[in-house]
Design an enzyme around this catalytic site. Sequence first.
Site, short mmCIF file in Angstrom:
data_model
loop_
_atom_site.label_atom_id
_atom_site.label_comp_id
_atom_site.label_asym_id
_atom_site.label_seq_id
_atom_site.Cartn_x
_atom_site.Cartn_y
_atom_site.Cartn_z
CG ASP A 1 -1.14 3.23 6.00
OD1 ASP A 1 -1.42 3.86 4.97
OD2 ASP A 1 -1.19 3.71 7.15
CG ASP B 1 -1.84 1.18 1.26
OD1 ASP B 1 -2.26 1.65 0.18
OD2 ASP B 1 -2.16 1.64 2.37
CD GLU C 1 -4.59 1.89 -2.61
OE1 GLU C 1 -5.14 1.22 -1.72
OE2 GLU C 1 -4.36 3.10 -2.51
#
Length: 176
Positions: A138, A4, A65
């Site tokens: 996260d 992430d 992501e």
Amino acid sequence: MGIDPGLTRCGMGVVEGSVGRPLGLVDVNVLRTSSDLRVPERLVTIEKGIDAWLDEYHPDAVAIERVFARSDVSTVMGTAQASGIAMVCAARRGLPVALHTPSEVKAAVSGNGRADKAQVGAMVTRILRLDAPPKPADAADALALAITHIWRGGAQARIDAALAGTRQARRPRSLR
């Protein structure tokens, strides 16, 4: 491995398992960089952290992501820069890289592409059979990316292999 990306907080999670089998947590962490540092120094810190994890865990693939436009351009820039570092680290090792949008990840782990952070954390906890949701968000997001890639990436890899076999079969014998 799921990443992430973020300039201040970069979540990293490693999950093991395969489609149709229970998944398990290998490790999860959040790389943090100080906003007092210049961006190039922060990116070096992120690169070193991702490299260390890739060297330690030897993942089969890296799921990151996909950066999407938000209203705050500075946030998007930092996320995009960290994402680029993650892609370079994986590509340097010849690892496949997959990009998944936040809504894809939310839909994969919770069944709802508009799930909030708490719902994603709760589902990651349930899927990986953890005692508590990974903190901060996260960390949970990185694990959700890894889960999504195992579930969706495995199916996509089989489709790609089947298509490659079909293409190979169609080629004249002289070109094989």
